[in-house]
Structures are given as C-alpha cells and as structure tokens.
Scaffold this motif. Sequence first.
Motif, PDB file in Angstrom:
ATOM      1  N   LEU A  26       6.412  -2.615  -9.202  1.00  0.00           N
ATOM      2  CA  LEU A  26       7.607  -3.371  -8.839  1.00  0.00           C
ATOM      3  C   LEU A  26       7.787  -4.605  -9.700  1.00  0.00           C
ATOM      4  O   LEU A  26       8.918  -5.079  -9.896  1.00  0.00           O
ATOM      5  CB  LEU A  26       7.530  -3.772  -7.363  1.00  0.00           C
ATOM      6  CG  LEU A  26       7.489  -2.627  -6.350  1.00  0.00           C
ATOM      7  CD1 LEU A  26       7.367  -3.176  -4.939  1.00  0.00           C
ATOM      8  CD2 LEU A  26       8.715  -1.730  -6.479  1.00  0.00           C
ATOM      9  N   THR A  27       6.710  -5.160 -10.223  1.00  0.00           N
ATOM     10  CA  THR A  27       6.799  -6.382 -11.024  1.00  0.00           C
ATOM     11  C   THR A  27       7.140  -6.097 -12.474  1.00  0.00           C
ATOM     12  O   THR A  27       7.975  -6.789 -13.068  1.00  0.00           O
ATOM     13  CB  THR A  27       5.468  -7.154 -10.949  1.00  0.00           C
ATOM     14  OG1 THR A  27       5.169  -7.446  -9.589  1.00  0.00           O
ATOM     15  CG2 THR A  27       5.556  -8.452 -11.743  1.00  0.00           C
ATOM     16  N   GLN A  39      10.912   6.944  -6.412  1.00  0.00           N
ATOM     17  CA  GLN A  39       9.955   6.692  -5.335  1.00  0.00           C
ATOM     18  C   GLN A  39       8.650   7.441  -5.594  1.00  0.00           C
ATOM     19  O   GLN A  39       7.560   6.905  -5.371  1.00  0.00           O
ATOM     20  CB  GLN A  39      10.562   7.143  -3.995  1.00  0.00           C
ATOM     21  CG  GLN A  39      11.703   6.290  -3.500  1.00  0.00           C
ATOM     22  CD  GLN A  39      11.226   4.962  -2.933  1.00  0.00           C
ATOM     23  OE1 GLN A  39      10.165   4.891  -2.320  1.00  0.00           O
ATOM     24  NE2 GLN A  39      12.012   3.916  -3.129  1.00  0.00           N
ATOM     25  N   TRP A  40       8.781   8.670  -6.081  1.00  0.00           N
ATOM     26  CA  TRP A  40       7.597   9.471  -6.438  1.00  0.00           C
ATOM     27  C   TRP A  40       6.776   8.751  -7.482  1.00  0.00           C
ATOM     28  O   TRP A  40       5.567   8.600  -7.361  1.00  0.00           O
ATOM     29  CB  TRP A  40       8.077  10.820  -6.959  1.00  0.00           C
ATOM     30  CG  TRP A  40       7.006  11.823  -7.241  1.00  0.00           C
ATOM     31  CD1 TRP A  40       6.634  12.858  -6.436  1.00  0.00           C
ATOM     32  CD2 TRP A  40       6.186  11.894  -8.401  1.00  0.00           C
ATOM     33  NE1 TRP A  40       5.623  13.569  -7.034  1.00  0.00           N
ATOM     34  CE2 TRP A  40       5.328  13.004  -8.238  1.00  0.00           C
ATOM     35  CE3 TRP A  40       6.075  11.138  -9.558  1.00  0.00           C
ATOM     36  CZ2 TRP A  40       4.383  13.363  -9.195  1.00  0.00           C
ATOM     37  CZ3 TRP A  40       5.130  11.497 -10.508  1.00  0.00           C
ATOM     38  CH2 TRP A  40       4.309  12.598 -10.319  1.00  0.00           C
ATOM     39  N   GLU A  41       7.453   8.283  -8.558  1.00  0.00           N
ATOM     40  CA  GLU A  41       6.760   7.606  -9.650  1.00  0.00           C
ATOM     41  C   GLU A  41       6.079   6.332  -9.166  1.00  0.00           C
ATOM     42  O   GLU A  41       4.945   6.026  -9.559  1.00  0.00           O
ATOM     43  CB  GLU A  41       7.755   7.275 -10.764  1.00  0.00           C
ATOM     44  CG  GLU A  41       7.111   6.617 -11.978  1.00  0.00           C
ATOM     45  CD  GLU A  41       8.137   6.257 -13.030  1.00  0.00           C
ATOM     46  OE1 GLU A  41       8.175   6.919 -14.076  1.00  0.00           O
ATOM     47  OE2 GLU A  41       8.917   5.289 -12.793  1.00  0.00           O
ATOM     48  N   TRP A  42       6.751   5.582  -8.319  1.00  0.00           N
ATOM     49  CA  TRP A  42       6.203   4.335  -7.792  1.00  0.00           C
ATOM     50  C   TRP A  42       4.910   4.605  -7.020  1.00  0.00           C
ATOM     51  O   TRP A  42       3.892   3.931  -7.224  1.00  0.00           O
ATOM     52  CB  TRP A  42       7.252   3.664  -6.905  1.00  0.00           C
ATOM     53  CG  TRP A  42       6.756   2.485  -6.134  1.00  0.00           C
ATOM     54  CD1 TRP A  42       5.765   1.621  -6.490  1.00  0.00           C
ATOM     55  CD2 TRP A  42       7.241   2.038  -4.862  1.00  0.00           C
ATOM     56  NE1 TRP A  42       5.592   0.659  -5.526  1.00  0.00           N
ATOM     57  CE2 TRP A  42       6.484   0.885  -4.512  1.00  0.00           C
ATOM     58  CE3 TRP A  42       8.243   2.478  -3.999  1.00  0.00           C
ATOM     59  CZ2 TRP A  42       6.711   0.197  -3.324  1.00  0.00           C
ATOM     60  CZ3 TRP A  42       8.463   1.774  -2.824  1.00  0.00           C
ATOM     61  CH2 TRP A  42       7.702   0.655  -2.500  1.00  0.00           C
ATOM     62  N   ARG A  43       4.955   5.602  -6.151  1.00  0.00           N
ATOM     63  CA  ARG A  43       3.786   5.867  -5.319  1.00  0.00           C
ATOM     64  C   ARG A  43       2.611   6.379  -6.149  1.00  0.00           C
ATOM     65  O   ARG A  43       1.460   5.998  -5.905  1.00  0.00           O
ATOM     66  CB  ARG A  43       4.151   6.876  -4.230  1.00  0.00           C
ATOM     67  CG  ARG A  43       5.134   6.325  -3.221  1.00  0.00           C
ATOM     68  CD  ARG A  43       5.442   7.328  -2.138  1.00  0.00           C
ATOM     69  NE  ARG A  43       6.413   6.787  -1.192  1.00  0.00           N
ATOM     70  CZ  ARG A  43       6.836   7.418  -0.108  1.00  0.00           C
ATOM     71  NH1 ARG A  43       6.362   8.619   0.171  1.00  0.00           N
ATOM     72  NH2 ARG A  43       7.721   6.871   0.693  1.00  0.00           N
ATOM     73  N   TYR A  44       2.889   7.226  -7.128  1.00  0.00           N
ATOM     74  CA  TYR A  44       1.780   7.731  -7.927  1.00  0.00           C
ATOM     75  C   TYR A  44       1.220   6.650  -8.848  1.00  0.00           C
ATOM     76  O   TYR A  44       0.009   6.569  -9.060  1.00  0.00           O
ATOM     77  CB  TYR A  44       2.211   8.942  -8.751  1.00  0.00           C
ATOM     78  CG  TYR A  44       1.049   9.582  -9.473  1.00  0.00           C
ATOM     79  CD1 TYR A  44      -0.045  10.058  -8.747  1.00  0.00           C
ATOM     80  CD2 TYR A  44       1.019   9.683 -10.855  1.00  0.00           C
ATOM     81  CE1 TYR A  44      -1.138  10.627  -9.389  1.00  0.00           C
ATOM     82  CE2 TYR A  44      -0.067  10.248 -11.502  1.00  0.00           C
ATOM     83  CZ  TYR A  44      -1.134  10.715 -10.770  1.00  0.00           C
ATOM     84  OH  TYR A  44      -2.215  11.269 -11.403  1.00  0.00           O
ATOM     85  N   LEU A 205       2.514   7.407 -15.604  1.00  0.00           N
ATOM     86  CA  LEU A 205       3.936   7.364 -15.973  1.00  0.00           C
ATOM     87  C   LEU A 205       4.308   8.480 -16.941  1.00  0.00           C
ATOM     88  O   LEU A 205       5.216   8.311 -17.754  1.00  0.00           O
ATOM     89  CB  LEU A 205       4.276   6.004 -16.597  1.00  0.00           C
ATOM     90  CG  LEU A 205       4.095   4.784 -15.695  1.00  0.00           C
ATOM     91  CD1 LEU A 205       4.311   3.499 -16.482  1.00  0.00           C
ATOM     92  CD2 LEU A 205       5.056   4.840 -14.515  1.00  0.00           C
ATOM     93  N   SER A 206       3.622   9.593 -16.871  1.00  0.00           N
ATOM     94  CA  SER A 206       3.910  10.700 -17.781  1.00  0.00           C
ATOM     95  C   SER A 206       4.839  11.739 -17.170  1.00  0.00           C
ATOM     96  O   SER A 206       4.894  12.874 -17.606  1.00  0.00           O
ATOM     97  CB  SER A 206       2.610  11.377 -18.233  1.00  0.00           C
ATOM     98  OG  SER A 206       1.935  10.577 -19.173  1.00  0.00           O
ATOM     99  N   LEU A 207       5.581  11.356 -16.160  1.00  0.00           N
ATOM    100  CA  LEU A 207       6.611  12.212 -15.581  1.00  0.00           C
ATOM    101  C   LEU A 207       7.940  11.483 -15.617  1.00  0.00           C
ATOM    102  O   LEU A 207       7.991  10.245 -15.601  1.00  0.00           O
ATOM    103  CB  LEU A 207       6.280  12.576 -14.132  1.00  0.00           C
ATOM    104  CG  LEU A 207       5.090  13.493 -13.895  1.00  0.00           C
ATOM    105  CD1 LEU A 207       4.945  13.765 -12.414  1.00  0.00           C
ATOM    106  CD2 LEU A 207       5.251  14.790 -14.657  1.00  0.00           C
ATOM    107  N   GLY A 208       9.026  12.234 -15.684  1.00  0.00           N
ATOM    108  CA  GLY A 208      10.347  11.623 -15.669  1.00  0.00           C
ATOM    109  C   GLY A 208      10.673  11.048 -14.310  1.00  0.00           C
ATOM    110  O   GLY A 208      10.681  11.764 -13.311  1.00  0.00           O
ATOM    111  N   ALA A 209      10.964   9.736 -14.253  1.00  0.00           N
ATOM    112  CA  ALA A 209      11.219   9.083 -12.963  1.00  0.00           C
ATOM    113  C   ALA A 209      12.520   9.549 -12.335  1.00  0.00           C
ATOM    114  O   ALA A 209      12.697   9.470 -11.130  1.00  0.00           O
ATOM    115  CB  ALA A 209      11.253   7.568 -13.156  1.00  0.00           C
ATOM    116  N   GLY A 210      13.437  10.046 -13.129  1.00  0.00           N
ATOM    117  CA  GLY A 210      14.724  10.454 -12.586  1.00  0.00           C
ATOM    118  C   GLY A 210      14.726  11.851 -12.015  1.00  0.00           C
ATOM    119  O   GLY A 210      15.761  12.313 -11.526  1.00  0.00           O
TER     120      GLY A 210
END
Length: 261
Positions: A26-27, A39-44, A205-210
């Motif tokens: 988040l920062t 949300q998926w990317e944030w949690r992982y 972060l190796s997945l597309g966040a969208g």
Amino acid sequence: MRVLWAIPVTALLAAVLLPLNDGFYLTWINFDPQGEGQQWEWRYNREVMRNTSGYLGGHLLALLTGMWLARRRRYPVALAVTAGIGTAMAAAAFLTAHALGGERLRVGGNGQALWEPAAIGGIPHGPLLLAFPLYALLGAGLGVLRTRWPRLRQADPVPAVVLSIGWAVACVAGLTEAGRFESPAALLWVFPPLAAATAIGMASLSLGAGEISPAFVGDWGDTASSALVIGLTAWTVVVTGAAFVRRQDFAAVRPEPRPPT
C-alpha cells in the motif's frame, strides 16, 4: 562468545519489521487496490513479504557482524566463526518469519480461490538464506582490509550509516520491481542487496494485477536469485583472497621488536 548476540537480534529484526512488510504494498506499489486482480496481488505480496521478513536487514547485519568479528579474532578463526554465525542467523530469520508469517490465504471473502500453489512461483528462500553466511564471510574480509587502512582503524559510524541508507534504497528499488527487471541486468550481479530485494519483489509481483485469473508477466525472481548467489559468491572469493594477501603483506613489513636496552 559475545558474537552470539547477532542471532537473537536477527530474530528480533524479523519480528519488528513485520508491520512494515504488511504495509509495503500500500505504501510503495498501489495505495488503493481495486478489483479482484489487484486485491489478489496485494494479498500475495503481503504473504511473500511477511514470510521473508528480516531477510534483507539480516543480510546487512550479517555483513556488519563479519566486519566486527574480523577486528577481534585472527582472520582464519573469524572466517570459521562468521560462517557458523551467518548460518545460525539465516535459521533464526527463517524460523521467525515462518512462525509469524501465518498460513497461506488462498480463498477470498466470497469463497473464490485467490491462487493455487501450482499456478504461482515459490518464495526463493534457498538463495536468500544462503546469502547470510556469504555476507558474513564477505564482512570478515572487508573488516581485515579496513583495519589495514590507517585512516579507518578508529571506530567511525559514518560509513555504517551511509551503507545502511544505500542498502535501504536498493531494497526499496528491488522490492517494487514487477515482472522483468527493467534496469541493466548487470546491476543484479554487481549489487547483491539489489538482487536479493528484486528476487523477493518479483516473487510476489510476477502476475498481472489487472487480471482475475493468473497472467504471468515475470520470472518469479529466478534471474535475480541466480545473480544474488553467483555475484555474492564472486565478491566473497575476491575480498577473502585480498584479505589473506593483505595480512601476509602486513606481517612481512611489520618491524621486528627491538631487544631491551
């Protein structure tokens, strides 16, 4: 042995940094994740950061511990002790982060699966933990070289402060890397702190966040992990060899004690 203080300090460091790891996404990456994909990317990302808490700071501590030991013990003894202490520090960091990191959250609030182990890369624990003893050995070599420089024999906190600031900058830069490393790849081989941070960053972060379903956009930190181990090993071998040569030169030119008059 007074150097054993480094082991509980490593565990404490992993625990203290846990809240910072929780809020890192988040920062520094996305302060307002929207949609299922983000949300998926944030949690992982939070999971990976929690389970590697204290690793990057522990690397710096291992380096400084090796330098500290080199000033208090003969170099061959310092190498043996630092290797053992570095390994113990790695175990302390791993066990603390694993105990406090929590179980993997694979299901969202609506019951939908967020990710599956087979669909994503793993955390590069092996290279990151191997870096602990390598950094300790590197620090021992740097400590010997430093004590042989007349202007640097006295205790001076400035180099340690500058090193810590640069270390933090490299860590933030690496942890925010998504997908493939955009900067020259040679930097990963030359600067081990950047490689370690990039390995963690890309692991999360190796997945597309969208995308709601996994969309691969990176290598899960494999390149950075290889660069960390190989580059850090090369630095350790070079500095260790230079320290041995420097010790021999210093002993050769040291004046013989004069007989009492």
